[in-house]
Design a protein around this motif. Structure first.
Motif, PDB file in Angstrom:
ATOM      1  N   CYS A   1       0.833  -1.284  -0.074  1.00 21.51           N
ATOM      2  CA  CYS A   1      -0.072   0.050   0.024  1.00 21.51           C
ATOM      3  C   CYS A   1       0.889   1.206  -0.120  1.00 21.51           C
ATOM      4  O   CYS A   1       1.758   1.268   0.784  1.00 21.51           O
ATOM      5  N   LEU A   2       0.711   2.081  -1.040  1.00 21.96           N
ATOM      6  CA  LEU A   2       1.688   3.361  -1.134  1.00 21.96           C
ATOM      7  C   LEU A   2       0.478   4.538  -0.605  1.00 21.96           C
ATOM      8  O   LEU A   2      -0.525   4.592  -0.847  1.00 21.96           O
ATOM      9  N   ILE A   3       1.180   5.299   0.534  1.00 22.08           N
ATOM     10  CA  ILE A   3       0.414   5.979   1.056  1.00 22.08           C
ATOM     11  C   ILE A   3       1.024   7.418   0.441  1.00 22.08           C
ATOM     12  O   ILE A   3       2.054   7.862   0.765  1.00 22.08           O
ATOM     13  N   LEU A   4       0.135   8.063  -0.358  1.00 24.70           N
ATOM     14  CA  LEU A   4       0.476   9.360  -0.892  1.00 24.70           C
ATOM     15  C   LEU A   4       0.122  10.498   0.024  1.00 24.70           C
ATOM     16  O   LEU A   4      -1.122  10.778   0.491  1.00 24.70           O
ATOM     17  N   ILE A   5       1.217  11.372   0.503  1.00 22.20           N
ATOM     18  CA  ILE A   5       1.042  12.245   1.414  1.00 22.20           C
ATOM     19  C   ILE A   5       1.452  13.573   0.780  1.00 22.20           C
ATOM     20  O   ILE A   5       2.629  13.866   0.547  1.00 22.20           O
ATOM     21  N   GLY A   6       0.478  14.420   0.623  1.00 15.83           N
ATOM     22  CA  GLY A   6       0.594  15.834   0.306  1.00 15.83           C
ATOM     23  C   GLY A   6       0.847  16.760   1.333  1.00 15.83           C
ATOM     24  O   GLY A   6       0.712  16.329   2.637  1.00 15.83           O
ATOM     25  N   SER A   7       1.009  17.963   1.280  1.00 17.69           N
ATOM     26  CA  SER A   7       1.424  19.081   2.332  1.00 17.69           C
ATOM     27  C   SER A   7       0.464  19.294   3.269  1.00 17.69           C
ATOM     28  O   SER A   7       0.366  19.706   4.495  1.00 17.69           O
ATOM     29  N   ASN A   8      -0.867  18.886   2.758  1.00 20.55           N
ATOM     30  CA  ASN A   8      -1.964  19.085   3.894  1.00 20.55           C
ATOM     31  C   ASN A   8      -2.646  17.847   4.319  1.00 20.55           C
ATOM     32  O   ASN A   8      -3.545  17.747   5.094  1.00 20.55           O
ATOM     33  N   TRP A   9      -1.856  16.765   4.102  1.00 22.17           N
ATOM     34  CA  TRP A   9      -2.310  15.317   4.728  1.00 22.17           C
ATOM     35  C   TRP A   9      -2.993  15.431   6.132  1.00 22.17           C
ATOM     36  O   TRP A   9      -3.720  14.931   6.602  1.00 22.17           O
ATOM     37  N   ASN A  10      -2.130  16.094   6.974  1.00 19.96           N
ATOM     38  CA  ASN A  10      -2.222  16.121   8.270  1.00 19.96           C
ATOM     39  C   ASN A  10      -2.570  17.421   8.882  1.00 19.96           C
ATOM     40  O   ASN A  10      -2.712  17.879  10.247  1.00 19.96           O
ATOM     41  N   GLU A  11      -3.476  18.386   8.160  1.00 17.90           N
ATOM     42  CA  GLU A  11      -3.829  19.579   8.384  1.00 17.90           C
ATOM     43  C   GLU A  11      -4.902  19.553   9.758  1.00 17.90           C
ATOM     44  O   GLU A  11      -5.592  18.772   9.931  1.00 17.90           O
ATOM     45  N   VAL A  12      -4.794  20.668  10.780  1.00 17.24           N
ATOM     46  CA  VAL A  12      -5.607  20.525  11.702  1.00 17.24           C
ATOM     47  C   VAL A  12      -6.846  21.093  11.572  1.00 17.24           C
ATOM     48  O   VAL A  12      -6.872  22.335  10.948  1.00 17.24           O
TER      49      VAL A  12
ATOM     50  N   ILE B   1       4.012   1.751   2.272  1.00 21.91           N
ATOM     51  CA  ILE B   1       5.113   2.736   2.283  1.00 21.91           C
ATOM     52  C   ILE B   1       4.675   3.962   2.077  1.00 21.91           C
ATOM     53  O   ILE B   1       3.952   4.651   0.882  1.00 21.91           O
ATOM     54  N   PRO B   2       4.979   4.925   2.637  1.00 19.40           N
ATOM     55  CA  PRO B   2       4.746   6.635   2.650  1.00 19.40           C
ATOM     56  C   PRO B   2       5.246   7.200   1.374  1.00 19.40           C
ATOM     57  O   PRO B   2       6.516   6.923   1.152  1.00 19.40           O
ATOM     58  N   VAL B   3       4.649   7.923   0.783  1.00 18.01           N
ATOM     59  CA  VAL B   3       5.115   8.531  -0.321  1.00 18.01           C
ATOM     60  C   VAL B   3       4.925  10.111  -0.150  1.00 18.01           C
ATOM     61  O   VAL B   3       3.843  10.542  -0.137  1.00 18.01           O
ATOM     62  N   LEU B   4       6.128  10.770   0.214  1.00 19.85           N
ATOM     63  CA  LEU B   4       5.904  12.305   0.468  1.00 19.85           C
ATOM     64  C   LEU B   4       6.085  13.101  -0.863  1.00 19.85           C
ATOM     65  O   LEU B   4       6.989  12.791  -1.777  1.00 19.85           O
ATOM     66  N   ILE B   5       4.992  13.892  -1.087  1.00 19.32           N
ATOM     67  CA  ILE B   5       4.742  14.498  -2.420  1.00 19.32           C
ATOM     68  C   ILE B   5       5.111  16.078  -2.271  1.00 19.32           C
ATOM     69  O   ILE B   5       4.568  16.610  -1.382  1.00 19.32           O
ATOM     70  N   ASN B   6       6.050  16.579  -2.993  1.00 28.45           N
ATOM     71  CA  ASN B   6       6.416  18.201  -3.076  1.00 28.45           C
ATOM     72  C   ASN B   6       6.505  18.664  -1.652  1.00 28.45           C
ATOM     73  O   ASN B   6       5.800  19.665  -1.433  1.00 28.45           O
ATOM     74  N   GLY B   7       7.642  18.061  -1.104  1.00 29.97           N
ATOM     75  CA  GLY B   7       7.991  18.628   0.220  1.00 29.97           C
ATOM     76  C   GLY B   7       7.249  18.265   1.463  1.00 29.97           C
ATOM     77  O   GLY B   7       7.549  18.610   2.396  1.00 29.97           O
TER      78      GLY B   7
END
Length: 89
Positions: free
Chosen positions: A15-26, A57-63
């Motif tokens: 499982c690829l977890i696509l993580i963008g900059s707002n993935w964990n916004e509060v 596998i976490p995939v960190l996108i654009n910083g």
């Protein structure tokens, strides 16, 4: 949607977890990220992958950065057991 997630998670190996900059916004109303919402589909998908023994596998996108372990629910902290892949577009 849930049936499809459960079926695909039970037959997959990775499982690829696509993580963008707002993935964990509060959320301003709850002062917690959506990952603490039991009905959040991203959380459900990650939990299914972990519970079905998939390689996650976490995939960190654009910083994007992984949040600190204390900023996500205990049920998905295993995403830290793997090195993340960084992808810049």
């Amino acid at each position: 949607w849930e049936r499809i997630l459960r079926e695909s998670s039970s037959s997959a190996k990775v499982c690829l977890i696509l993580i963008g900059s707002n993935w964990n916004e509060v959320d301003k109303g709850t002062n917690k990220s959506r990952m603490f919402n039991f009905d959040d589909w991203v959380r459900i998908e990650i939990e299914l992958a972990i519970n079905n023994g998939l390689v996650v596998i976490p995939v960190l996108i654009n910083g994007a950065k992984l949040p600190h372990k204390s900023e996500i629910p205990d049920s998905i902290w295993k995403i830290y057991e793997r090195n993340a892949i960084v992808v810049e577009t």
